[in-house]
Write a protein that holds these residues in place. Sequence first.
Motif, PDB file in Angstrom:
ATOM      1  N   GLU A 129       1.161  -1.212   0.128  1.00 43.00           N
ATOM      2  CA  GLU A 129      -0.245   0.413  -0.147  1.00 43.00           C
ATOM      3  C   GLU A 129       0.736   1.384  -0.149  1.00 43.00           C
ATOM      4  OE1 GLU A 129      -3.435  -0.258   0.025  1.00 43.00           O
ATOM      5  OE2 GLU A 129      -3.040  -2.274  -0.260  1.00 43.00           O
ATOM      6  N   SER A 130       1.487   1.224  -0.073  1.00 39.31           N
ATOM      7  CA  SER A 130       3.034   2.831   0.077  1.00 39.31           C
ATOM      8  C   SER A 130       2.910   2.595  -0.891  1.00 39.31           C
ATOM      9  CB  SER A 130       4.172   1.772   0.068  1.00 39.31           C
ATOM     10  OG  SER A 130       5.220   0.706  -0.539  1.00 39.31           O
ATOM     11  N   THR A 131       3.430   4.420  -1.593  1.00 34.24           N
ATOM     12  CA  THR A 131       3.033   5.191  -2.578  1.00 34.24           C
ATOM     13  C   THR A 131       4.453   4.491  -3.830  1.00 34.24           C
ATOM     14  OG1 THR A 131       2.717   6.736  -1.313  1.00 34.24           O
ATOM     15  CG2 THR A 131       3.054   7.203  -3.618  1.00 34.24           C
ATOM     16  N   TRP A 132       5.408   4.393  -3.010  1.00 35.49           N
ATOM     17  CA  TRP A 132       6.866   3.698  -3.768  1.00 35.49           C
ATOM     18  C   TRP A 132       6.960   2.552  -4.491  1.00 35.49           C
ATOM     19  CZ3 TRP A 132       9.136  -0.324  -2.848  1.00 35.49           C
ATOM     20  CH2 TRP A 132       9.737  -1.208  -1.987  1.00 35.49           C
ATOM     21  N   PHE A 133       6.045   1.344  -4.322  1.00 36.24           N
ATOM     22  CA  PHE A 133       6.055   0.338  -4.603  1.00 36.24           C
ATOM     23  C   PHE A 133       5.067   0.969  -5.477  1.00 36.24           C
ATOM     24  CE2 PHE A 133       3.596  -3.422  -4.936  1.00 36.24           C
ATOM     25  CZ  PHE A 133       4.414  -4.418  -5.073  1.00 36.24           C
ATOM     26  N   MET A 134       3.958   1.476  -5.029  1.00 37.78           N
ATOM     27  CA  MET A 134       3.004   2.293  -6.922  1.00 37.78           C
ATOM     28  C   MET A 134       4.244   2.403  -7.985  1.00 37.78           C
ATOM     29  SD  MET A 134      -0.780   3.477  -4.665  1.00 37.78           S
ATOM     30  CE  MET A 134      -1.320   2.322  -3.189  1.00 37.78           C
ATOM     31  N   VAL A 135       4.471   3.175  -7.289  1.00 37.12           N
ATOM     32  CA  VAL A 135       5.643   3.859  -8.381  1.00 37.12           C
ATOM     33  C   VAL A 135       6.536   3.075  -9.213  1.00 37.12           C
ATOM     34  CG1 VAL A 135       6.923   6.068  -8.854  1.00 37.12           C
ATOM     35  CG2 VAL A 135       4.834   6.458  -7.434  1.00 37.12           C
ATOM     36  N   TYR A 136       7.110   1.860  -8.178  1.00 36.23           N
ATOM     37  CA  TYR A 136       8.156   0.647  -8.789  1.00 36.23           C
ATOM     38  C   TYR A 136       7.190   0.250 -10.161  1.00 36.23           C
ATOM     39  CZ  TYR A 136      10.114  -3.525  -8.081  1.00 36.23           C
ATOM     40  OH  TYR A 136      10.109  -4.738  -8.159  1.00 36.23           O
ATOM     41  N   LYS A 137       6.584  -0.241  -9.193  1.00 33.02           N
ATOM     42  CA  LYS A 137       4.906  -1.445 -10.281  1.00 33.02           C
ATOM     43  C   LYS A 137       5.035  -0.756 -11.654  1.00 33.02           C
ATOM     44  CE  LYS A 137       1.970  -5.480  -9.491  1.00 33.02           C
ATOM     45  NZ  LYS A 137       0.693  -5.843  -8.584  1.00 33.02           N
ATOM     46  N   ILE A 216      -4.813  -1.716 -11.053  1.00 31.93           N
ATOM     47  CA  ILE A 216      -5.117  -2.452  -9.520  1.00 31.93           C
ATOM     48  C   ILE A 216      -5.483  -2.043  -9.209  1.00 31.93           C
ATOM     49  CG2 ILE A 216      -2.559  -3.537  -8.731  1.00 31.93           C
ATOM     50  CD1 ILE A 216      -3.817  -5.965  -9.210  1.00 31.93           C
ATOM     51  N   HIS A 217      -4.668  -0.421  -8.150  1.00 28.17           N
ATOM     52  CA  HIS A 217      -4.735  -0.195  -6.865  1.00 28.17           C
ATOM     53  C   HIS A 217      -5.580   1.217  -7.089  1.00 28.17           C
ATOM     54  CE1 HIS A 217      -0.900  -1.693  -5.426  1.00 28.17           C
ATOM     55  NE2 HIS A 217      -0.287  -0.948  -6.542  1.00 28.17           N
ATOM     56  N   TRP A 218      -6.257   1.001  -8.264  1.00 31.24           N
ATOM     57  CA  TRP A 218      -7.906   2.333  -8.374  1.00 31.24           C
ATOM     58  C   TRP A 218      -8.594   1.744  -8.366  1.00 31.24           C
ATOM     59  CZ3 TRP A 218      -2.990   3.452 -10.469  1.00 31.24           C
ATOM     60  CH2 TRP A 218      -1.754   4.297  -9.508  1.00 31.24           C
ATOM     61  N   THR A 219      -9.245   0.097  -8.336  1.00 29.40           N
ATOM     62  CA  THR A 219     -10.374  -0.893  -9.192  1.00 29.40           C
ATOM     63  C   THR A 219     -10.908  -1.832  -7.725  1.00 29.40           C
ATOM     64  OG1 THR A 219      -9.332  -0.851 -11.185  1.00 29.40           O
ATOM     65  CG2 THR A 219     -10.225  -2.360 -10.874  1.00 29.40           C
ATOM     66  N   GLU A 220     -11.210  -1.212  -8.297  1.00 26.08           N
ATOM     67  CA  GLU A 220     -12.649  -2.298  -6.872  1.00 26.08           C
ATOM     68  C   GLU A 220     -12.330  -3.910  -6.803  1.00 26.08           C
ATOM     69  OE1 GLU A 220     -17.125  -2.892  -5.289  1.00 26.08           O
ATOM     70  OE2 GLU A 220     -16.770  -1.267  -7.100  1.00 26.08           O
ATOM     71  N   LYS A 221     -11.506  -4.001  -6.228  1.00 27.92           N
ATOM     72  CA  LYS A 221     -11.048  -6.062  -6.161  1.00 27.92           C
ATOM     73  C   LYS A 221     -12.105  -6.764  -5.954  1.00 27.92           C
ATOM     74  CE  LYS A 221      -6.389  -3.644  -5.282  1.00 27.92           C
ATOM     75  NZ  LYS A 221      -7.004  -2.506  -4.899  1.00 27.92           N
TER      76      LYS A 221
END
Length: 295
Positions: A129-137, A216-221
Motif C-alpha cells: 500500500e506504499s506510494t513508492w511501491f505503486m510508482v515502482y510497479k 489495480i490500485h484504483w479498481t474495486e478488487k
Amino acid sequence: GYAAASLFALLCAIPFTHRVLTYEVGAWTSYYVAFFHAHVELYFGNSCIGIGVAMLLALTVERFISVCYPAQARNICGGTRRANITVTLIPLSIFVLYSPYLFLTWVTSCIDQSGKLLYIKDNNEEVTESTWFMVYKLLLEIVLKLIPSIILFILNIRIIRTYTNVCKRRREMTNKVSSDVKRQYLEEQRLLFLLGGTSTLFFICMTPMIILSVSIHWTEKNSYFFEIFRATANVLEVTNFAVTFYVYCIFSKDFRETFLRTLRSAKDSTVGASKLKDSMAERTFCRTTQTPANV
C-alpha cells in the motif's frame, strides 16, 4: 536464454494456479510450502517473465542489426563471448529489479479448531500500500512490458521492410527462373508471418497485464468484472510464452530443422548410452561365467 525463461515462467504458473484454485490466501501445515508461496512464487515467476521479455528484445535487436546494418553487425553484435555476457547479465539484472516482490507477503502461524498448527500467507501492507511501491510497479510495467512492446513492433517492421527491399533488388539484379522467385516469395511471407506474428502476439498478450498493473490500485478488487479481467490478463501473459514456440515452429524452417536435429541428437545419445550399457553388462557377464583354462 529465452527458452529457459519461458519454460520456468510456465512451470511457476502451475503452483500459482493450484493455490488460486484451492485457496487464495493459503493455509499449509508445512512452513516451507508457505514460505515458497509467500516469497518465491510471485518473485520467481514475474522475474522469469521479465527475463523472457528482455531476452526476446535482445534477440530482436540482434536480428535488426544483422538485417538492417550487416556491415556493422560483426562489430556491434560480437561473437559468442558477448552473447554469453548478455545471457548472463539479463537474468541477474531482472532478479535484482524484481527483488521487492520478495517482501510483498509474509508467513504467519495460527491454530485451527482441531489444534493443528497452520501457516498462512499474509499481505505486507506496509509495502503493497506504499506510494513508492505503486510508482515502482508502474515504472516496472512501462520499462519491461510497454516499451519492449513498442520497440519490438517498430524493429520488426523495419526488419520486414529492409528484407523485402533487399530481396526485391536481388531479383532485379539477377535473372532467376520462376521456381526460385516463388521460393523467395515464400521465404518473405514466412518472415512476415514470423516477425509480425510474434510482435502481435506479444502486444496482445502483454497489454492487458500492463493495464491491470497500472489500474489495480484504483479498481474495486471485489467486483466480478475485475476478477474476470485479472484472470484473462494472467492467462494471456502465460499464453505468450506457451504459443511463441509453436509460432516459430510453424513459420521458421531453420527453427524446425534445428529442433528436430536436437531431438534426433538426444535420441541418438540415449540409444548410444543404452547400447554401451548393454555391451558392458554383456562383457561383465562373460567374464564372470568364463571357465579358467587350467581348471
